[in-house]
Design an enzyme around this catalytic site. Structure first.
Site: not given
Ligand SMILES: *Cc1c(COP(=O)(O)O)cnc(C)c1O
Length: 399
Positions: A126, A196, A222
């Site tokens: 990511w 993030d 999540k």
């Molecule tokens: C799932 C995830 C994303 C992606 O997010 P979207 O909402 O699908 O754009 C980005 N960063 C991390 C760490 C993730 O687990």
């Protein structure tokens, strides 16, 4: 799309679980270990269903400018502040565009000229994706821990970071690779951290000021709710200087100025976050979520570590093992044994261990243990894994 990917891997295998299906045989209750979107706690799901029976209109149909919805939005911000101990010098926004939207939003908001230096700590898939998106809007300095074979098994060094960076970007839990920073680093440079936290927000406390957090975001799917909204926490001194190319919908300054109602906010998804946070606080808050995360992940890692190689996990250093996403292989990745494992789990309702990702399938399965997964559900998983190992050993004389 998903089907085509899968047939490339194995042209004949159309068993639902091998296609990434999350639906167990009929009559069996699913235990969802999917990496996201994922199930919410049973109490949260029940409260969401009850919204449709409530006397007042459900937020799915409420105007985003109605007093009823404004109350919901204010409550989300307040509960988030309380639950995550977010100081007053931070704004909290519910934004569109998911995690990917933020990959672009971060440089577009923090790099007005578009050629400023920004350090990207890359420790998994990511952060690597975020880097590639950001390189359109700033001049990234890459500090990566990618192994020559493309895998990630550790964090890059935090020493000697460029002091002139506008910010230092990191992903606090690499969802696919299973690498987590259990605490954010204190880098000791002026540049603020951009985090993030899509897959670990609300599962552990954050030292906002001590770690110099400038921006932190989490897509909801999540550990907060459903896809369609992304929570962004922005330190106020970083507002006011977006790039002139920053779209309004991604602009922190515009959205803060307009009270998060510059355009139509994802009303229903925001109400789901409100219910989720109410549940989280009632359960004992983020410290209780952290305790559960440690307990749940320990059940799985302990089983893997004591399996004498029957199960394996790619991250050997326990201090960076993800409590959210536990990657593991079965019998060294042996295809037939892995398939048996997945099908037998599926028959018991255990689903989501093998999902299709934009990064391919690979040999590792993954158990995702978000806040919505109970300790009891993880006990069921661990006991299935132990039983499967015993039976497989008896049958095939594994070491
Ligand atoms: C799932 C995830 C994303 C992606 O997010 P979207 O909402 O699908 O754009 C980005 N960063 C991390 C760490 C993730 O687990």
């Amino acid at each position: 799309m998903a089907h085509r990917d899968q047939t490339q891997l194995n042209p004949v295998d159309t068993h639902p679980v091998m296609l990434g299906s999350l639906v167990p045989p009929s009559g069996v209750k699913p235990l969802n270990f999917s990496p996201g979107p994922t199930s919410l706690a049973a109490e949260v799901e029940a409260a969401i269903k009850a919204l449709f029976d409530a006397e007042r209109m459900c937020s799915m149909y409420l105007s985003h400018r109605s007093p009823e919805f404004l109350d919901i939005l204010a409550s989300v911000v307040q509960r988030c502040r309380v639950a995550m101990e977010i100081p007053d010098q931070y704004e909290i926004l519910c934004m569109h565009g998911g995690g990917h939207g933020q990959f672009a939003a971060v440089p577009l908001n923090l790099c007005p000229k578009g050629d400023e230096k920004a350090t990207y700590l890359v420790n998994g898939t990511w952060s690597k994706r975020a880097l590639s998106e950001a390189s359109k809007y700033c001049r990234p300095i890459v500090v990566s821990s990618e192994n020559p074979d493309g895998t990630f098994t550790h964090n890059p060094s935090f020493a000697h970071l460029d002091p002139e960076s506008r910010y230092v970007y990191l992903c606090s839990n690499e969802t696919v690779n299973g690498i987590e920073m259990h605490q954010l680093p204190k880098l000791g440079i002026k540049a603020p951290l951009v985090v993030d936290a899509s897959s670990d927000f609300s599962t552990k406390p954050i030292d906002w000021v001590g770690c110099n957090v400038g921006v932190l975001y989490a897509c909801a799917s999540k550990n907060l709710g459903h896809p369609g909204v992304t929570l962004c926490v922005i330190r106020k001194d970083l507002l006011g200087t977006p790039s002139k190319h920053c779209p309004g919908v991604l602009c922190y300054t515009t959205n803060v100025r307009e009270g998060n109602l510059w355009n139509t906010i994802a009303t229903f998804n925001v109400e789901v976050i409100n219910i989720y946070l109410q549940w989280l606080i009632a359960q004992g808050g983020v410290h209780e979520m952290e305790r559960r995360s440690i307990a749940k992940s320990a059940m799985v890692y302990n089983l893997i570590d004591s399996s004498e190689g029957f199960y394996g996990t790619p991250i050997s250093d326990p201090s960076i093992r993800s409590r959210m996403n536990v990657p593991f292989d079965v019998a060294g990745g042996d295809e037939e044994t892995t398939r048996d494992f997945l099908i037998q789990g599926w028959e018991r309702g255990i689903v989501g261990l093998r999902t299709l990702t934009p990064f391919g399938v690979g040999k590792y399965l993954r158990a995702s243990l978000y806040n919505g997964v109970s300790e009891h559900q993880v006990e069921v998983l661990a006991s299935f894994m132990a039983g499967f190992m015993k039976a497989a050993r008896a049958k095939r004389a594994y070491p």
